[in-house]
Design a protein around this motif. Structure first.
Motif, PDB file in Angstrom:
ATOM      1  N   TRP A  18      33.561  40.370  41.739  1.00 52.70           N
ATOM      2  CA  TRP A  18      34.390  41.425  41.442  1.00 52.70           C
ATOM      3  C   TRP A  18      33.446  42.689  41.080  1.00 52.70           C
ATOM      4  O   TRP A  18      32.464  42.309  40.481  1.00 52.70           O
ATOM      5  N   GLU A  19      33.851  43.908  41.102  1.00 53.14           N
ATOM      6  CA  GLU A  19      32.910  45.195  40.853  1.00 53.14           C
ATOM      7  C   GLU A  19      33.001  45.101  39.264  1.00 53.14           C
ATOM      8  O   GLU A  19      34.027  44.887  38.762  1.00 53.14           O
ATOM      9  N   PRO A  20      32.025  45.633  38.829  1.00 55.42           N
ATOM     10  CA  PRO A  20      31.908  45.741  37.210  1.00 55.42           C
ATOM     11  C   PRO A  20      33.021  47.070  36.840  1.00 55.42           C
ATOM     12  O   PRO A  20      33.055  48.060  37.690  1.00 55.42           O
ATOM     13  N   VAL A  21      33.443  46.865  35.677  1.00 54.67           N
ATOM     14  CA  VAL A  21      34.319  47.735  35.276  1.00 54.67           C
ATOM     15  C   VAL A  21      33.488  48.994  34.265  1.00 54.67           C
ATOM     16  O   VAL A  21      32.763  48.668  33.587  1.00 54.67           O
ATOM     17  N   ARG A  22      33.787  50.347  34.774  1.00 55.24           N
ATOM     18  CA  ARG A  22      33.186  51.209  34.026  1.00 55.24           C
ATOM     19  C   ARG A  22      34.191  51.964  32.929  1.00 55.24           C
ATOM     20  O   ARG A  22      34.931  52.855  33.657  1.00 55.24           O
ATOM     21  N   PRO A  23      33.967  52.104  31.700  1.00 58.93           N
ATOM     22  CA  PRO A  23      34.945  52.520  30.656  1.00 58.93           C
ATOM     23  C   PRO A  23      34.596  54.118  30.829  1.00 58.93           C
ATOM     24  O   PRO A  23      33.465  54.631  30.904  1.00 58.93           O
ATOM     25  N   LEU A  24      35.917  54.800  30.421  1.00 56.82           N
ATOM     26  CA  LEU A  24      35.730  56.279  29.983  1.00 56.82           C
ATOM     27  C   LEU A  24      35.092  56.229  28.729  1.00 56.82           C
ATOM     28  O   LEU A  24      34.828  55.605  28.043  1.00 56.82           O
ATOM     29  N   ALA A  25      34.729  57.623  28.149  1.00 55.23           N
ATOM     30  CA  ALA A  25      34.117  57.915  27.200  1.00 55.23           C
ATOM     31  C   ALA A  25      34.976  57.642  25.877  1.00 55.23           C
ATOM     32  O   ALA A  25      34.305  56.961  25.036  1.00 55.23           O
ATOM     33  N   ASN A  26      36.229  57.758  25.832  1.00 54.34           N
ATOM     34  CA  ASN A  26      36.994  57.450  24.861  1.00 54.34           C
ATOM     35  C   ASN A  26      37.593  55.868  24.955  1.00 54.34           C
ATOM     36  O   ASN A  26      38.511  55.600  24.183  1.00 54.34           O
ATOM     37  N   GLU A  27      36.849  55.006  25.620  1.00 52.46           N
ATOM     38  CA  GLU A  27      37.412  53.608  25.695  1.00 52.46           C
ATOM     39  C   GLU A  27      35.844  52.879  25.428  1.00 52.46           C
ATOM     40  O   GLU A  27      34.914  53.119  25.384  1.00 52.46           O
ATOM     41  N   SER A  28      36.591  51.647  24.841  1.00 52.69           N
ATOM     42  CA  SER A  28      35.586  50.606  24.461  1.00 52.69           C
ATOM     43  C   SER A  28      34.641  50.118  25.435  1.00 52.69           C
ATOM     44  O   SER A  28      34.940  50.084  26.729  1.00 52.69           O
ATOM     45  N   ASP A  29      33.285  49.732  25.185  1.00 50.48           N
ATOM     46  CA  ASP A  29      32.295  49.140  26.216  1.00 50.48           C
ATOM     47  C   ASP A  29      32.842  47.783  26.520  1.00 50.48           C
ATOM     48  O   ASP A  29      33.431  47.061  25.776  1.00 50.48           O
ATOM     49  N   VAL A  30      32.366  47.525  27.717  1.00 53.50           N
ATOM     50  CA  VAL A  30      32.725  46.224  28.464  1.00 53.50           C
ATOM     51  C   VAL A  30      31.564  45.168  27.661  1.00 53.50           C
ATOM     52  O   VAL A  30      30.520  45.350  28.035  1.00 53.50           O
ATOM     53  N   MET A  31      32.346  44.182  27.107  1.00 52.18           N
ATOM     54  CA  MET A  31      31.737  43.126  26.472  1.00 52.18           C
ATOM     55  C   MET A  31      31.600  41.983  27.609  1.00 52.18           C
ATOM     56  O   MET A  31      30.723  40.964  27.244  1.00 52.18           O
ATOM     57  N   GLY A  32      32.357  41.868  28.651  1.00 49.42           N
ATOM     58  CA  GLY A  32      32.457  40.563  29.366  1.00 49.42           C
ATOM     59  C   GLY A  32      33.865  40.569  30.118  1.00 49.42           C
ATOM     60  O   GLY A  32      34.383  41.546  30.063  1.00 49.42           O
ATOM     61  N   TYR A  33      34.185  39.499  30.623  1.00 56.37           N
ATOM     62  CA  TYR A  33      35.313  39.272  31.495  1.00 56.37           C
ATOM     63  C   TYR A  33      36.061  38.069  31.172  1.00 56.37           C
ATOM     64  O   TYR A  33      35.465  37.125  30.756  1.00 56.37           O
ATOM     65  N   LYS A  34      37.465  38.399  31.215  1.00 56.69           N
ATOM     66  CA  LYS A  34      38.229  37.010  31.347  1.00 56.69           C
ATOM     67  C   LYS A  34      38.932  36.963  32.621  1.00 56.69           C
ATOM     68  O   LYS A  34      39.516  37.624  33.305  1.00 56.69           O
ATOM     69  N   VAL A  35      38.884  35.493  33.097  1.00 52.65           N
ATOM     70  CA  VAL A  35      39.567  35.220  34.581  1.00 52.65           C
ATOM     71  C   VAL A  35      40.780  34.180  33.807  1.00 52.65           C
ATOM     72  O   VAL A  35      40.694  33.083  33.102  1.00 52.65           O
ATOM     73  N   LEU A  36      42.066  34.730  34.128  1.00 55.47           N
ATOM     74  CA  LEU A  36      43.171  33.829  33.787  1.00 55.47           C
ATOM     75  C   LEU A  36      43.785  33.567  35.044  1.00 55.47           C
ATOM     76  O   LEU A  36      43.980  33.991  36.154  1.00 55.47           O
ATOM     77  N   PHE A  37      44.299  31.914  34.994  1.00 58.88           N
ATOM     78  CA  PHE A  37      44.805  31.463  36.088  1.00 58.88           C
ATOM     79  C   PHE A  37      45.756  30.369  35.365  1.00 58.88           C
ATOM     80  O   PHE A  37      45.736  29.845  34.503  1.00 58.88           O
ATOM     81  N   ARG A  38      46.815  30.452  36.327  1.00 59.45           N
ATOM     82  CA  ARG A  38      48.002  29.426  35.888  1.00 59.45           C
ATOM     83  C   ARG A  38      48.991  28.835  37.161  1.00 59.45           C
ATOM     84  O   ARG A  38      48.728  29.558  38.248  1.00 59.45           O
ATOM     85  N   GLN A  39      49.378  27.771  37.134  1.00 58.42           N
ATOM     86  CA  GLN A  39      50.166  27.400  38.318  1.00 58.42           C
ATOM     87  C   GLN A  39      51.643  28.414  38.438  1.00 58.42           C
ATOM     88  O   GLN A  39      52.140  28.550  37.230  1.00 58.42           O
ATOM     89  N   GLU A  40      51.771  28.400  39.384  1.00 61.07           N
ATOM     90  CA  GLU A  40      53.005  29.293  39.763  1.00 61.07           C
ATOM     91  C   GLU A  40      54.087  28.577  39.198  1.00 61.07           C
ATOM     92  O   GLU A  40      54.466  27.381  39.138  1.00 61.07           O
ATOM     93  N   GLY A  41      54.821  29.285  38.429  1.00 65.66           N
ATOM     94  CA  GLY A  41      56.450  28.879  37.922  1.00 65.66           C
ATOM     95  C   GLY A  41      56.033  28.497  36.233  1.00 65.66           C
ATOM     96  O   GLY A  41      56.799  28.116  35.540  1.00 65.66           O
ATOM     97  N   GLN A  42      54.874  28.501  35.750  1.00 64.85           N
ATOM     98  CA  GLN A  42      54.484  28.270  34.370  1.00 64.85           C
ATOM     99  C   GLN A  42      54.074  29.483  33.708  1.00 64.85           C
ATOM    100  O   GLN A  42      53.668  30.476  34.577  1.00 64.85           O
TER     101      GLN A  42
END
Length: 907
Positions: free
Chosen positions: A801-825
């Protein structure tokens, strides 16, 4: 309303003090008119008083004694009462002569009512009387040989006598008297009240047979007494050989068809005429019989009376003859032809059977009817059992047998106390059983008291009806006793009397006395003297009642069948006051401020306060001392007393007891308990207070507390407020027990907060700590990871994915989370990475939902749109061909992704 004559009116010249009459001479008019006079110019009207009078009969203006102020011009104004049109007369000048002043003279009546005044009853009579004179005369009225009517009114300075709603008793001679210091003058006239004719008795339409006599009378009242005339079909009727007319009575002898018509009676006097109308019909017809009398068959039993109807319609009335068979029937002691034509046979027997013929004859013809009479044996009935005694809940069968003529059908009917039994509405208690053609049974199941009484069986045939009755007596529990009367009341007893209720055929064995108060759960059995109330008693005493409580009483009776319904409640009555006997329960101590002794107890229920003016006596003394200190608590609802003494050290033990009192005196004290004085509120502020920002909305606050021997804390309170706010606006959050930290949540992001901590207990709050400061983190990035691309190789999914660029009043990006779950859970698995790519292993077969979000100091950012990836092989790696999936990706992004994720030899 016409106009006045235009001719100039001559001046009227009089001496001062002289009387004068100014003539109106009204124009032609219809109907009545109202008169008034204008002085000099319109709208200055002449005001009527004892000196000036305007007659509504003549229209003239009368001045009894002329004054200098009367000189001027006078104009008569008349007004039509219907159209309200008004016209003015030419002016009449009034001047004074120069030859001196008129001397005094006796009254001269210039205006008076007629010698005979006639008026209709109910109208209003007005009689005028006015006199000239010097001095001005006074007018008075009286009824000669009687009193003035109470409803009479004097108008216009007594110049007019008005009698509203005049009646006959108001008739008589009336006198008007005018008098002054020089003399008097009198006029008398007769009031005659008349009434229009009024009907007292009118005519009614009449129908007569030819040859009958007509007598009509009409009566009317009126004054003068009315006379009568008669009309037939609008033409005057005169006396003739068959026709008489005397004082409103019309008689016509031996009427015939020519006399039929519309008649009118006229009552009249000189004031009016009234009419009464009626129609005379003359009947002339041959006899005829209605269909319901034709060819009847009459069935009777031996010894009965037989009446055969024979009422032909005919005019004139026909002659009636009866035949039995072919022979004319002759009357005797048993057989009579009644005046209206019916045939009556007494004590019928078999010999009376046969065919009967009735013939009616008059001058216009004849007619006949035939009736057959059949005489049968009388029906007899047998109802068993004859008298029954049962208990509530039992059942019984009543049997009814009929002995009857075999040629007749019988029908059975059952009654209870004379009323037909409705088998559909009796709740299943009654059932009619037809055993044979000549018998029937009545089953009564599960008998109730209401089923007692007379039961009747009625047997009906075409010839007769017979019945028999039996008596059912039902024994049951007693009925409710009579009214309960409170004969005498004390503080704990009530003497009651009652009248016995129905014993329902089983003697009453005992009574039970019950009471109800606002504090009881419904009705409760009370103790009595004697302890057992036998069935022959009608009074007893309820004992062990509570003083100053409102009670109702009722009585329940019991016999060997059971217990009956209770009596109606007695009137509500309150027991007398007494010294209270119940002290408060659970006397104990409570936390309080330093130097306070807090004493608590359970308030005494109103049921046990025993009278008005109830309160508490709180007694206490330091442990080991002799004298008690007592304090009064006047509120009956009080449950606590606080004693404050600056000399009392914390945790000093006291002996304590709490007593009761009311207006009747002091009651007992509770058992003595030992209670310690309060240790006081905390005295030390928390130390080492630290505030750590954890996220955009969370700050962790931690502290330490110095242990104290007194004022031990029950918990801590954290106050926090924004940098731009005052401390008074601080929000507060509490902990309980010995906790030394708390997480503040729901805070605003990127905001500086000030915080203090203080301990508290039941006595109050300790001092706050020194304020500390902490700022919440900046908000997480609002931008979601974009242009998500993935390649699936069996159960492995490679994401980019493309990197996230925060706004001036937002926190800096320290990394990313990938969340995955089986459908229905609901629970997701998480992979964290500092890159813009990741590989996810899908462990099981199924469809997986994958999201990506940025991680920052302020928390997780906005998640990407969800992607759905199917997994067919679980954790096994297969050699299936890989496929590239792109979610809103540009071509350059795809190229970069492929370069990063896949070795060059594979594509």
């Amino acid at each position: 309303l016409g106009n006045f004559s235009g001719r100039t009116r001559s001046a009227v010249s009089v001496r001062e003090g002289q009387g004068v009459v100014l003539m109106c001479s009204p124009p032609l008019h219809s109907p009545e008119i109202i008169y008034s006079w204008v002085f000099n110019e319109f709208p200055s009207f002449v005001a009527e008083d004892s000196r000036r009078f305007i007659s509504q009969e003549t229209g003239n203006l009368y001045i009894s004694k002329v004054q200098t102020s009367d000189v001027g011009s006078y104009i008569c104004l008349v007004k039509n009462t219907v159209t309200n049109a008004r016209v003015l007369s030419p002016p009449t000048p009034l001047t004074l002569r120069n030859d001196g002043v008129m001397g005094e003279y006796e009254p001269k009546i210039e205006v008076h009512f007629p010698y005979t005044v006639t008026a209709a009853r109910g109208t209003t009579v007005r009689m005028e009387c006015f006199a000239l004179g010097n001095p001005v005369p006074t007018i008075s009225w009286r009824k000669v040989n009687g009193h003035n009517p109470s409803k009479a009114r004097l108008r216009k300075s007594q110049a007019v006598l008005e009698i509203p709603n005049v009646q006959l008793e108001d008739s008589g001679m009336y006198e008007c008297k005018a008098e002054n210091s020089r003399g008097r003058n009198v006029f008398r006239g007769q009031l005659q009240v008349y009434t229009y004719p009024h009907w007292v008795e009118k005519l009614n339409d009449t129908q007569l047979d030819s040859g009958d006599q007509l007598r009509w009378e009409c009566k009317a009242t009126g004054k003068p007494r009315p006379t009568y005339r008669w009309l037939k079909n609008g033409v005057p009727l005169w006396p003739q050989s068959r026709i008489e007319m005397i004082n409103g009575v019309l008689m016509i002898h031996s009427v015939n068809v020519s006399d039929a018509g519309m008649y009118q009676c006229l009552a009249e006097n000189k004031y009016g005429t009234i009419y009464a109308s009626a129609e005379l019909k003359i009947l002339a017809s041959a006899p005829t019989f209605p269909l319901n009398q034709m060819r009847k068959t009459i069935i009777v039993t031996k010894g009965q009376e037989v009446v055969i109807e024979c009422k032909p319609q005919a005019s004139p009335k026909p002659t009636i003859t009866w035949k039995k068979g072919d022979k004319v029937l002759r009357e005797n002691k048993r057989i009579t032809i009644l005046p209206h034509g019916n045939l009556r046979i007494l004590n019928a027997s078999k010999s009376d059977e046969g065919r009967y013929l009735c013939q009616g004859v008059n001058v216009f013809g004849s007619a006949e009817i035939i009736a057959s009479v059949s005489v049968k044996e009388p029906t007899r009935i047998e109802l068993t059992p004859k008298k029954i005694e049962l208990t509530v809940g039992e059942s019984i069968v009543l049997s009814c047998k009929a002995l009857h003529d075999s040629t007749l059908d019988v029908t059975f009917y059952w009654t209870h106390n004379g009323q037909p039994i409705d088998f559909e509405k009796e709740g299943g208690h009654f059932e009619s059983i037809k055993a044979q053609a000549s018998s029937a049974d009545l089953m009564i199941r599960n008998i109730l008291l209401m089923h007692a009484g007379r039961y009747g069986c009625r047997v009906q045939t075409a010839a007769d009806t017979v019945s028999d009755e039996t008596e059912l007596l039902v024994r049951g529990p007693p009925g409710p006793p009579g009214v309960v009367i409170v004969e005498e009341i004390t503080d704990t007893t009530a003497t009651l009397s009652w009248s016995p209720g129905a014993d329902n055929h089983s003697p009453i064995s005992l009574y039970n006395l019950q009471a109800r108060s606002p504090f009881s759960l419904g009705w409760q059995t009370v103790k009595t003297v004697p302890d057992l109330i036998s069935g022959d008693m009608e009074s007893a005493m309820a004992v062990e009642l509570n003083p100053w409580v409102e009670y109702e009483f009722r009585v329940v009776a019991t016999n060997k069948i059971g217990t009956g319904d209770p009596s109606a409640p007695s009137r509500v009555i309150r027991t007398n006051e007494a010294v209270p006997k119940t002290p408060p329960a659970n006397v104990s101590g409570r936390s309080g401020r330093r130097h306070e002794l807090v004493i608590a107890w359970e308030p005494v229920s109103e049921e046990f306060q025993s009278g008005e003016g109830f309160g508490y006596i709180v007694a206490f003394r330091p442990n080991g001392t002799r004298g008690w200190k007592e304090k009064m608590v006047t509120s009956s609802d009080a449950s606590k007393f606080i004693y404050r003494d600056e000399s009392v050290p914390p945790l000093t033990p006291f002996e304590v007891k709490v007593g009761v009192y009311n207006n009747k005196g002091d009651g007992p004290f509770s058992p003595i308990v030992v209670i310690c004085s309060a240790e006081g509120e905390p005295t030390a502020a928390p130390i080492d207070v630290k505030a750590t920002s954890l996220s955009v909305s969370e700050i962790l606050v931690a502290w330490k507390h110095i242990k104290e021997s007194l004022g031990r804390p029950q918990g801590f309170e954290v106050d926090y407020w924004k940098d731009m706010q005052q401390e008074e606006a601080a929000e507060k959050v509490k902990t309980e027990g010995n906790e030394s930290s708390i997480l503040l949540t729901g805070l605003e992001g990127n905001t500086l907060y000030h915080l203090t901590v203080r301990a508290y207990n039941a006595a109050g709050y300790g001092p706050p700590s020194t304020a500390v400061h902490a700022a919440t983190k900046k908000s997480p990035p609002s931008q979601a990871p974009g242009n998500i691309m993935w390649i699936q190789d069996g159960s492995h999914v490679s994401l980019g994915w493309e990197p996230v660029r925060p706004l001036a009043n937002e926190s800096d990006v320290m990394g990313y989370k990938v969340l995955f779950r089986q459908e229905g859970q609901s629970n997701s698995q998480v992979i964290e990475t500092q890159k813009t790519s990741a590989v996810v292993l899908l462990p099981d077969v199924g469809v997986y939902i994958i999201e990506v979000c940025a991680v920052s100091e302020g928390g997780d950012g906005t998640a990407s749109p969800q992607i759905r990836v199917p997994s067919f092989s679980g954790g096994k790696v297969t050699s299936a061909q890989s496929t590239l999936h792109v979610l809103s990706a540009s071509s350059s992004s795809v190229t970069l992704f492929l370069a990063l994720m896949v070795p060059s030899t594979s594509w």
